[in-house]
Write a protein that holds these residues in place. Sequence first.
Motif, PDB file in Angstrom:
ATOM      1  N   UNK A 104       0.846  -1.200   0.000  1.00  0.00           N
ATOM      2  CA  UNK A 104       0.000   0.000   0.000  1.00  0.00           C
ATOM      3  C   UNK A 104       0.876   1.243   0.000  1.00  0.00           C
ATOM      4  N   UNK A 105       1.911   1.248   0.848  1.00  0.00           N
ATOM      5  CA  UNK A 105       2.815   2.393   0.920  1.00  0.00           C
ATOM      6  C   UNK A 105       3.597   2.555  -0.380  1.00  0.00           C
ATOM      7  N   UNK A 106       4.067   1.448  -0.950  1.00  0.00           N
ATOM      8  CA  UNK A 106       4.835   1.509  -2.198  1.00  0.00           C
ATOM      9  C   UNK A 106       4.005   2.147  -3.311  1.00  0.00           C
ATOM     10  N   UNK A 107       2.770   1.741  -3.410  1.00  0.00           N
ATOM     11  CA  UNK A 107       1.927   2.303  -4.458  1.00  0.00           C
ATOM     12  C   UNK A 107       1.721   3.800  -4.255  1.00  0.00           C
ATOM     13  N   UNK A 108       1.536   4.228  -2.996  1.00  0.00           N
ATOM     14  CA  UNK A 108       1.349   5.650  -2.736  1.00  0.00           C
ATOM     15  C   UNK A 108       2.609   6.436  -3.108  1.00  0.00           C
ATOM     16  N   UNK A 109       3.768   5.874  -2.826  1.00  0.00           N
ATOM     17  CA  UNK A 109       5.027   6.506  -3.235  1.00  0.00           C
ATOM     18  C   UNK A 109       5.043   6.705  -4.747  1.00  0.00           C
ATOM     19  N   UNK A 110       4.692   5.682  -5.480  1.00  0.00           N
ATOM     20  CA  UNK A 110       4.695   5.772  -6.944  1.00  0.00           C
ATOM     21  C   UNK A 110       3.704   6.819  -7.443  1.00  0.00           C
ATOM     22  N   UNK A 111       2.524   6.855  -6.845  1.00  0.00           N
ATOM     23  CA  UNK A 111       1.525   7.831  -7.279  1.00  0.00           C
ATOM     24  C   UNK A 111       2.023   9.258  -7.040  1.00  0.00           C
ATOM     25  N   UNK A 112       2.630   9.491  -5.875  1.00  0.00           N
ATOM     26  CA  UNK A 112       3.156  10.822  -5.567  1.00  0.00           C
ATOM     27  C   UNK A 112       4.277  11.210  -6.532  1.00  0.00           C
ATOM     28  N   UNK A 113       5.140  10.254  -6.874  1.00  0.00           N
ATOM     29  CA  UNK A 113       6.254  10.567  -7.770  1.00  0.00           C
ATOM     30  C   UNK A 113       5.744  10.939  -9.160  1.00  0.00           C
ATOM     31  N   UNK A 114       4.781  10.190  -9.664  1.00  0.00           N
ATOM     32  CA  UNK A 114       4.221  10.521 -10.978  1.00  0.00           C
ATOM     33  C   UNK A 114       3.560  11.899 -10.942  1.00  0.00           C
ATOM     34  N   UNK A 115       2.768  12.150  -9.898  1.00  0.00           N
ATOM     35  CA  UNK A 115       2.082  13.432  -9.780  1.00  0.00           C
ATOM     36  C   UNK A 115       3.080  14.580  -9.648  1.00  0.00           C
ATOM     37  N   UNK A 116       4.155  14.376  -8.866  1.00  0.00           N
ATOM     38  CA  UNK A 116       5.095  15.459  -8.575  1.00  0.00           C
ATOM     39  C   UNK A 116       6.060  15.732  -9.715  1.00  0.00           C
ATOM     40  N   UNK A 117       6.478  14.694 -10.436  1.00  0.00           N
ATOM     41  CA  UNK A 117       7.533  14.867 -11.436  1.00  0.00           C
ATOM     42  C   UNK A 117       7.050  14.722 -12.869  1.00  0.00           C
ATOM     43  N   UNK A 118       5.849  14.209 -13.058  1.00  0.00           N
ATOM     44  CA  UNK A 118       5.356  14.016 -14.418  1.00  0.00           C
ATOM     45  C   UNK A 118       6.005  12.841 -15.122  1.00  0.00           C
TER      46      UNK A 118
END
Length: 900
Positions: free
Chosen positions: A845-859
């Motif tokens: 669950x945490x890993x997926x949230x990390x990935x979502x934040x990275x995509x949102x933050x960096x494009x």
Amino acid sequence: MFLFFKIHRAVLRSLAVLLSACLAANVSAQADVPVELNGFLENHCLSCHDSFGREGDLDLESLPFDLANKQTFAAWVLIHDRADHGEMPPKESMRPAKEDLNAFLESLSDSLIAADRERIAQTGRSKVRRVNRFEYENTLRHVLDSPWLQVSHRLPEDGTYQNFNKTGDRLDVSHVQMAKYLETADYALRSAVNAAAFRSETKRYYARDEGTMIFWMRFKKGINRYPSRAAIPMLGLTSETEVIRENQPLTVGDSNPEIRNQEAFGFVVGTQASAAKYDFRNVIVPTPGNYRLRMKTYTFTAGPNGRALGDDHGLTGGEPKWWRPDRNVVMRGKRREPITLYAHTASGESLWIGSFDSYPDPKVIEREVVLRKGDAIRPDAGRLLRTQPRWSGNPNATPEGVPGFAMNWLELEGPLNEDWPPQSYQALFGDLPFRVHESEERLPLPPLLTEETLIGWTERSPGIPHRRVEVLPNDPDADARRLLIAFIKKAYRSPIADDAIIEPYFEIYKEATAIGQSFTDAMIAAYTTILSSPDFLFLESQVGPLEDHEIASRLSYFLWNGPPDEKLEDAQNLHQEMELRAQTERMLSDPKSDRFINAFLDYWLELKEINANTPDSQLYPQYYIDDQLTEASLFETRRFFRELIDKDLPARNLVDSDFTYANERLARHYELEPFEGVELRRVSLPDDSPRGGLLTQASVLRVTANGTTTSPVLRGAWIMERLLGVHIPPPPSGVEAVEPDTRGATTIREQLDKHTSFESCNACHAKFDPAGFALESFDIAGGWQDRYRAIGEIGEPVEGVGLNGLLFTYRNAEPVDPSGVLEDGRAFKDIHEFKSHLLADERAIARNLVKQFIVYATGATMSFSERQQVEQIVDSCQESEFGVRSIIHAVIQSDLFKIK
């Protein structure tokens, strides 16, 4: 009829589609693939996936090993992952020795990582991208000092990739887009300048004044066809029957201010379409801006007046439930009523601007709101009956009377400006003087006797003056240069090394004046070009580590969905952990971080689609036109996620939590202990409650269904992709979708069992269908259901009256079965056990949230070589139990965030 998520092909079939461009190469694997990989492929793969067998259309003999090729690289990544996850070789085949498999994976992984890192070094992590339309709006607000600007709706909708509208793969620029940018920038600039034409004024609009509202005409001039919808003229808690009979005027007017302040219109219905409205139509909003709205209201009870049609259809024991109100008898209200305020245009667009509770005792509420030019103000008592033609009863009525909501007056103050001239004017023209030109033209007050008069109504309310600001320069060319330099330094997110950068824009100004345009219009032309230039529209573009100003920009567009403020721009050493952490803390605590929360959830959870499907009026009459439930559902999820960030709560709360945020409507929807009030409050959930976490929130359950039926396929795929990060391949073309049976003859489980009896279908459906079955206890809007609903001859009939006042009949059909078996063999009988299975791997669950934040933050999405860095980010959050705020900090501190 809703079309279910199409059935997938086998996993290898989706792999073959990705490999199709590679197969034409016809290069021998033995000649191309490294020796350390070849042996494993020959022993465990080529027997099925050679040029002759091509199992699943995969020919490893013809697959090259050119990892510089994007499609070939992606193909080998999938091969790596299928082997790593134990999907290949298939379970029925002889499994490779553990040491052989590990050696194969390690060797292939090393090759993929090396190729991936070389690509990133050359091209960067992400593509150059422009700001999306919401970022553009927020950037204009900042540059023009106009926090009230609303322009995103004027731009084309942005494309999405990997859930978000933040990636360069979808944020391209076309000639249509450029034309819209120019048009939108011009509108924004003129709005900012013309704010100086309107000083703040306070005006009160009495509900009983003729022309103030449109609803009162229902009982005037012999139009009393719908007495139950008509307004009740009241003086405090006295119904003014002589006014109803038209023997007295609507209001005493200026002749008696004390009486006038007690005069009110009462309503026993909510606002809904053309059937019932009580808009303050004659409100004058002269210019876009911030306004202070005050409204005096109270609740009442209208006396019952006989029984409505359909008394034989009572909900309990045949007891009559629905009475028509007696407009001649009013009493003190028995409870508070939740009221929603909308800013409403004649085109039919309504924007939520606030909510409040109206009480039995008169009370003045006050809200600061953002309004557009010409907006009408629409209050809506959403709990009350929302009548439609041929209505038959009122579900809120009792033998003691019918609940109602009364309005005395509305007061509007604004536009509100802390300085004069307004900051928006100063952002463009500094301290230059100006004069205001005013036209004599006014829009005449239209007749309000027919609904047809609403059609074609312009965005300007009657009486709005036409004003235009003319700037008076001292030395036009010198002033133009000075202003352009100041503006471009604020507009561009990079340091300006040379003032000569303004020369192209100064030339535009000169060309405009040469053809006779005023100084004001010529400067707006130059400003418009700046606001449509690549340096304004596009974010960081240099490959490699970001500089301080680029980190500031990336951070602000992550956490504020807009540009940095002065504190962030002036920050030094953003590469240092302490400074970056301090700025992140400050920004997360700023109200502007709501932009991040709203935008992130709108796209990650698809909350922007919450109004995409209207609940069916026959199958789900209790949800039909229930805007209160829709709005509360959306606000619950936002407030819940805000709590996770503010309190640094563990990411496992995304799956299950012991609390949520609810108001009166949601508490009733979730079968929690009842209370009154429109405001959301933190609610502790009972131990046996199926609620808690995102999975069982009404907003999520609504966007993963439609207005008619639920879908285990759609909901299951949503859970696996959005919450766990499991890739679900797209459905193949040519496969018939499963149509839900609203007659109740078969359940969706029975239909899917038949469909997935084919091995090729079951291979994919086993990944996500079980998760969807766990949510079958929740209907299309997230209400609890033990039985499916149907329209037909099967099942027990349920009759009643809906919020729209219409009689309904649906049937309780087959019972719901929320049990299932996960792909790994773990069984569950209901949502509680399913959640416990998901929580067994909190790291996922945490890993997926990390990935979502990275995509949102960096494009940019995660590449193969960055997987290890993602794991390091997750590792760093273990001490906080994967707290959501900690995860945000860890993402921002990572190298992935600090490089282009």
